[in-house]
Design a protein around this motif. Structure first.
Motif, PDB file in Angstrom:
ATOM      1  N   PHE A  83       8.755   9.333 -10.696  1.00  0.00           N
ATOM      2  CA  PHE A  83       8.466  10.225  -9.546  1.00  0.00           C
ATOM      3  C   PHE A  83       8.678   9.402  -8.608  1.00  0.00           C
ATOM      4  CE2 PHE A  83       4.422  10.120 -12.719  1.00  0.00           C
ATOM      5  CZ  PHE A  83       4.398  11.263 -13.222  1.00  0.00           C
ATOM      6  N   TYR A  84       8.636  10.747  -7.582  1.00  0.00           N
ATOM      7  CA  TYR A  84       9.436   9.811  -5.969  1.00  0.00           C
ATOM      8  C   TYR A  84       7.565   9.276  -5.084  1.00  0.00           C
ATOM      9  CZ  TYR A  84      13.396  13.034  -6.748  1.00  0.00           C
ATOM     10  OH  TYR A  84      14.725  13.645  -6.803  1.00  0.00           O
ATOM     11  N   VAL A  85       7.987   7.856  -4.911  1.00  0.00           N
ATOM     12  CA  VAL A  85       6.679   7.790  -4.387  1.00  0.00           C
ATOM     13  C   VAL A  85       6.379   7.828  -3.630  1.00  0.00           C
ATOM     14  CG1 VAL A  85       8.171   6.405  -2.008  1.00  0.00           C
ATOM     15  CG2 VAL A  85       5.867   5.831  -3.486  1.00  0.00           C
ATOM     16  N   ASP A  86       7.106   9.178  -2.506  1.00  0.00           N
ATOM     17  CA  ASP A  86       6.124   9.552  -1.817  1.00  0.00           C
ATOM     18  C   ASP A  86       4.649  10.643  -2.464  1.00  0.00           C
ATOM     19  OD1 ASP A  86       7.057   8.615   0.633  1.00  0.00           O
ATOM     20  OD2 ASP A  86       9.197  10.574   0.865  1.00  0.00           O
ATOM     21  N   ASP A  87       5.937  11.783  -3.811  1.00  0.00           N
ATOM     22  CA  ASP A  87       5.280  12.263  -4.483  1.00  0.00           C
ATOM     23  C   ASP A  87       3.572  11.681  -4.703  1.00  0.00           C
ATOM     24  OD1 ASP A  87       6.505  14.733  -3.583  1.00  0.00           O
ATOM     25  OD2 ASP A  87       7.823  14.144  -5.266  1.00  0.00           O
ATOM     26  N   LEU A  88       3.784  10.471  -4.963  1.00  0.00           N
ATOM     27  CA  LEU A  88       2.687   9.876  -5.474  1.00  0.00           C
ATOM     28  C   LEU A  88       1.379   9.535  -4.199  1.00  0.00           C
ATOM     29  CD1 LEU A  88       4.408   6.715  -8.384  1.00  0.00           C
ATOM     30  CD2 LEU A  88       2.883   8.907  -9.076  1.00  0.00           C
ATOM     31  N   ILE A  89       2.115   9.215  -3.402  1.00  0.00           N
ATOM     32  CA  ILE A  89       1.630   8.615  -2.188  1.00  0.00           C
ATOM     33  C   ILE A  89       0.429  10.489  -1.473  1.00  0.00           C
ATOM     34  CG2 ILE A  89       0.757   8.190   0.613  1.00  0.00           C
ATOM     35  CD1 ILE A  89       3.533   6.482  -0.469  1.00  0.00           C
ATOM     36  N   GLU A  90       1.202  11.150  -2.276  1.00  0.00           N
ATOM     37  CA  GLU A  90       0.065  12.631  -1.474  1.00  0.00           C
ATOM     38  C   GLU A  90      -0.624  12.594  -2.725  1.00  0.00           C
ATOM     39  OE1 GLU A  90       1.410  16.912  -0.988  1.00  0.00           O
ATOM     40  OE2 GLU A  90       2.880  15.731  -0.864  1.00  0.00           O
TER      41      GLU A  90
END
Length: 329
Positions: A83-90
């Motif tokens: 995953f892209y880290v920004d997607d996990l944070i969202e």
């Protein structure tokens, strides 16, 4: 909803064919919704553990049916996703996943530094770590890894000179604006709220005619599990018949992927890596589960499974067309 059934070609992954030699598994796509769909490819109660971070991409290992110690996390028989880290944070902020929390770059680097100390790297008199490596000529190169200091990160990020009198205010400004990293509070897992969102995302989509013809009579009488089973049989038949092969299950998948790579001029690109993981997950958690068990499937859950199967149907046809085209060249 975005058309996730036809979001990319597995041979031209969003226009990027060769991503990086360092990335073993690339994300299925960009955006929190596609990240959610990727997580939901696995059973709801699956735990995932991080095994590698390269830049903005984090790779995980599925722990479903995997209770052994993780000494070789990249074993081909295991199940991986990225995953892209920004997607996990969202997803975390939407309360769709648990097991992580956003942190600042300073906290991330401090955690990494402390991890090295816990692994036995000694601190020098200045509180830093002395390390060395050998270059190609065998010459020793000394290097100092400095203990991260909050002042440096605040100054670099905010562009303001550090003032000890404003320490708490500056740190709060930094922490409010800079959380592009994550740390783990437990293994990564989909929440009930996240799974409900996934069900909402997968209730309205196009069903290919070949699949619709098979499932219509079964759906009319409420035989949702039989519909899933028949599509799984169709997929295995499509691949076996195309390759004129007697292989089944994981052996069939690996042979099919080798042919995909061959048709792609030997390039195991990001899309093919994603395709392989999707085939493996569908084989283990849809085909095998439904072939060997009596399943009680409600309509909403059935639609979510059907969505995945329709998506995979498109990928299989892409692969067949590419291989067929290359064989005629």
């Amino acid at each position: 909803m975005k058309d996730y059934l036809n979001e990319y070609s597995i041979f031209d992954y969003g226009g990027v064919n060769h991503v990086s030699d360092d990335v073993a598994i690339f994300p299925s796509g960009e955006g929190s919704e596609i990240a959610l769909i990727s997580l939901a490819n696995y059973p709801y109660d699956t735990d995932f553990i991080e095994i590698e971070t390269i830049g903005v991409i984090i790779s995980f290992l599925s722990m479903k049916n995997n209770k052994r110690k993780i000494k070789e996390p990249w074993k081909s028989r295991d199940y991986h996703l990225s995953f892209y880290v920004d997607d996990l944070i969202e997803l975390y902020e939407l309360e769709f996943i648990e097991g992580i929390k956003p942190i600042t770059e300073f906290k991330y680097e401090l955690n990494s530094f402390n991890c090295m100390v816990s692994q036995g790297y000694p601190l020098n008199v200045d509180g830093n770590i002395d390390v060395y490596f050998l270059n190609d000529s065998g010459e020793r190169i000394d290097h100092i890894i400095e203990m991260p200091k909050i002042e440096k990160y605040v100054e670099n990020y905010l562009g303001e000179e550090w003032n000890e009198d404003d320490r708490e205010e500056l740190i709060k400004m930094y922490e409010d604006q800079n959380t592009p990293f994550i740390e783990y509070t437990s293994s990564l897992k989909l929440t009930e709220k996240g799974y409900r969102k996934y069900l909402d995302l997968t209730q309205d989509f196009f069903i290919p005619k070949q699949i619709d013809t098979i499932i219509k009579p079964l759906i009319k009488i409420g035989y949702y599990d039989s519909a899933v089973r028949e599509i799984a049989v169709l997929f295995e038949h499509m691949i076996k018949d195309f390759h004129k092969s007697d292989l089944i299950g994981s052996q069939l998948i690996e042979m099919h992927i080798r042919e995909c790579i061959k048709a792609n001029k030997g390039n195991n690109n990001a899309g093919i890596k994603v395709y392989r993981q999707e085939l493996k997950a569908a084989n283990s958690y849809i085909r095998n589960e439904f072939m060997h068990n009596v399943m009680n499937v409600e309509k909403a859950n059935y639609n979510a499974i059907l969505f995945r199967q329709c998506r995979l149907f498109g990928f299989i046809n892409q692969a067949k067309e590419k291989i067929k085209t290359q064989n005629y060249c």
